[in-house]
Structures are given as C-alpha cells and as structure tokens.
Design a protein around this motif. Structure first.
Motif: not given
Ligand SMILES: NC(=O)c1ccc[n+]([C@@H]2O[C@H](COP(=O)([O-])OP(=O)(O)OC[C@H]3O[C@@H](n4cnc5c(N)ncnc54)[C@H](OP(=O)(O)O)[C@@H]3O)[C@@H](O)[C@H]2O)c1
Length: 295
Positions: A141-143, A166-169, A194-196, A214-216, A233-237, A276-278
């Motif tokens: 849903a988020t993408p 960010g490259r999460s599943k 990503h971190t690499g 990224t979540g950071y 900006d998808v991140g939420v912290s 939007m995710t919901i």
């Molecule tokens: N708004 C929404 O509805 C919604 C929905 C889903 C997620 N989110 C938020 O989105 C954020 C990400 O969620 P996620 O589930 O995708 O997190 P995740 O599984 O922890 O993945 C984070 C990704 O960011 C990369 N990353 C972390 N720090 C980085 C940096 N300094 N530079 C470059 N890449 C970095 C990581 O790289 P590596 O793979 O190399 O470790 C990883 O691929 C979180 O804050 C989450 O709460 C929001």
C-alpha cells in the motif's frame, strides 16, 4: 523557491470516496460485503495505533473489518493456524498480519502462509514476483500511495530521474518495481540508494523526484536536493519533544524546513504519505473481493 506542500489527507480522502463508491457497487452487484481481517500480535503501541486507523478507515468506506488480537506468547504454529483458518473463510477477502511480529516469530513464514489471493499487503512472494514481472496483483500500500500522490500532483514520471533512498521489501523495492514499469505514473529511470551506496548526495542531487524511506531523521539534508525537485518523505520517526503533550513528535527523513526552500513540492510528516497508505490498503481489499467473485 518555496515548495508546494503535497496534502496527503486530501488525496487520501478522494481515494476513500472512490473506494466507498466501489464498495457500494460491489454490495449491490454481489449482495456481499468486502471483508478485511487484521492479525495483531503483541502490544507494540505504534502497531495498535496503525490497526485502529485501518479499522476506522474500513468502517468509513463500508468494508467489514475484524481484528484478531493475541499477546506475544503465541507460538509460530498457532499463528500459522490462525492464518490458515482465514485462508479457508470465504467471508475474508483480505488478510493483513501487522508487522513487525515479536522476535520469536518468523514473519516471512507467516506471510508465506497467507493465501496470495488474500494478501492485501502485497508481501507474499507470488505477489512480489508478479509485481517484478510487471503484472501486479497486489502491490504494497505505501508504494501504491506514493505513486498515486505523484499522479495526482501531475508530476511527469515518464523519463523522470527518480532516486529512492531505502530498499526494504515494504517500501523501496516494490516502489522501484512500480516506477520502472511502462504506464501512467511510471516509466521512470530509477536509482536505489542504501547503506552500501558510496555517495548518496551525488545520486540524490540528480533526482527530479527524490523519495526517502529510511526511518532516520536527517538522512536527506538540503544540500542533497536538486533545486525544483519533488520530495516524497516516507519516513516516520518519533523524536522527543517536551513541548508536546505526548512527549514526542513525528518527523520524516528529510530536513523539511530546508528542503522546502529548494524543492518545488514536498510531502509533510505527518499528513503526507501516511494517510495514503491506509487508502491504498482499502483499494487492495476491494480488489481482493472483486477477484474472489470473478474466480
Ligand atoms: N508513512 C507510511 O505509511 C509508512 C509506511 C511504511 C514505512 N514507513 C516508514 O518508512 C521508513 C522506512 O520503512 P521501511 O519499513 O522501509 O524500513 P526498513 O525496512 O528499516 O528499511 C530502511 C531502508 O533504508 C536504508 N537506510 C537506512 N539508513 C540509511 C542511510 N543513512 N542512507 C541510505 N539508506 C539508508 C536501509 O538500507 P540497508 O538495506 O542497506 O540496511 C534500508 O534499505 C520508516 O520510518 C517507516 O516507519 C512509513
């Protein structure tokens, strides 16, 4: 330049209206109500709050919803049995196992146990594979929400240089697959960091559309943004904030104040991608119900 604020709540509300109309049509045509069951394990406050939001949204658009709650003592076997019971229940069109699960549980095995036709989170390997092949059934849903926002903002995605950090599943990978496809709101040239990644700023400074997941907080600073770029900006912290009643505030990955001076448009946190995710989850549940009656 002062960036236009992309109002996620407004776009989400339009999607809610569309789903509500689709649900009403579905009821009339099939004399049945689309149903979502959420499985919520443990007592993580953020997960409980997300699930409440999902329940409320379902009720608003007429989707039947139920949440199966269990404390974190549940075994892997018992959790899989719950999922299998839902797979077999014709009243259940969508199954969502709220992540993250407590550490002793194998999240991948639980997701793999979900009937792929009911996998409204789009995380089952069959659905992830279909998305990669350009034949999406359920995308996460988020993408989907990010893509819909870009379409609604009339951002020309065809040939746009998109950089996703960010490259999460759940976010980065499926979003890459969506935006790479030919079609509306896609056909972009996508780079994933990503971190690499050696020099993230060198990549992000080339982006017409920059998506941070990224979540950071502070991952994307102003100097990493190309003037005129669109920022999602998808991140939420949670960040400690003594001035707030609850002791914290929510923030994204991007330096919002600075970025707003450079970008042409930007999503706020909260009030951007979150709503939007919901909405797109609701779209997926209705789609699952439609697939169930067409089989
Ligand atoms: N708004 C929404 O509805 C919604 C929905 C889903 C997620 N989110 C938020 O989105 C954020 C990400 O969620 P996620 O589930 O995708 O997190 P995740 O599984 O922890 O993945 C984070 C990704 O960011 C990369 N990353 C972390 N720090 C980085 C940096 N300094 N530079 C470059 N890449 C970095 C990581 O790289 P590596 O793979 O190399 O470790 C990883 O691929 C979180 O804050 C989450 O709460 C929001």
């Amino acid at each position: 330049m002062t960036a236009r604020i992309i109002d996620g709540k407004q776009v989400a509300s339009a999607v809610h209206d569309e789903v509500a109309a689709g649900v009403a049509e579905f009821k009339k045509k099939h004399d049945a109500v689309p149903g979502l069951t959420v499985v919520l394990i443990g007592d993580d406050p953020a997960s409980h709050s997300y699930v409440k939001g999902k329940e409320r949204a379902c009720e608003k658009v007429g989707i039947r919803t139920e949440t199966i709650r269990h404390d974190s003592s549940i075994t892997q076997k018992a959790l899989i049995e719950i999922v299998e019971g839902l797979n077999a229940d014709p009243q259940v069109n969508g199954i969502l196992v709220q992540l993250p699960l407590p550490d002793h549980l194998d999240g991948d095995a639980v997701i793999h146990a979900i009937d792929p036709m009911k996998d409204v989170d789009g995380l089952h390997p069959e659905n992830a594979g279909l998305l990669m092949l350009g034949q999406p059934r359920f995308a996460p849903a988020t993408p989907l929400g990010v893509q819909r926002m870009l379409v609604e903002q009339n951002v020309d995605m065809k040939g746009a240089k998109v950089v996703i950090v960010g490259r999460s599943k759940l976010v980065g990978m499926p979003l890459t697959a969506l935006l790479l496809q030919k079609g509306v709101g896609a056909n972009s040239t996508v780079t994933v960091c990503h971190t690499g990644t050696k020099d993230i700023g060198a990549e992000t400074r080339r982006a017409d559309v920059l998506i941070a997941a990224t979540g950071y907080p502070g991952t994307i600073t102003t100097d990493m943004i190309k003037p005129g770029a669109v920022i999602i900006d998808v991140g939420v912290s949670r960040v400690d904030d003594a001035t707030r009643k609850r002791g914290y505030r929510l923030t994204g990955d991007v330096d919002f104040e600075g970025a707003s001076e450079v970008a042409s448009a930007i999503t706020p946190v909260p009030g951007g991608v979150g709503p939007m995710t919901i909405s797109m989850l609701l779209v997926n549940v209705l789609h699952a119900a439609e697939l169930a009656v067409s089989n």
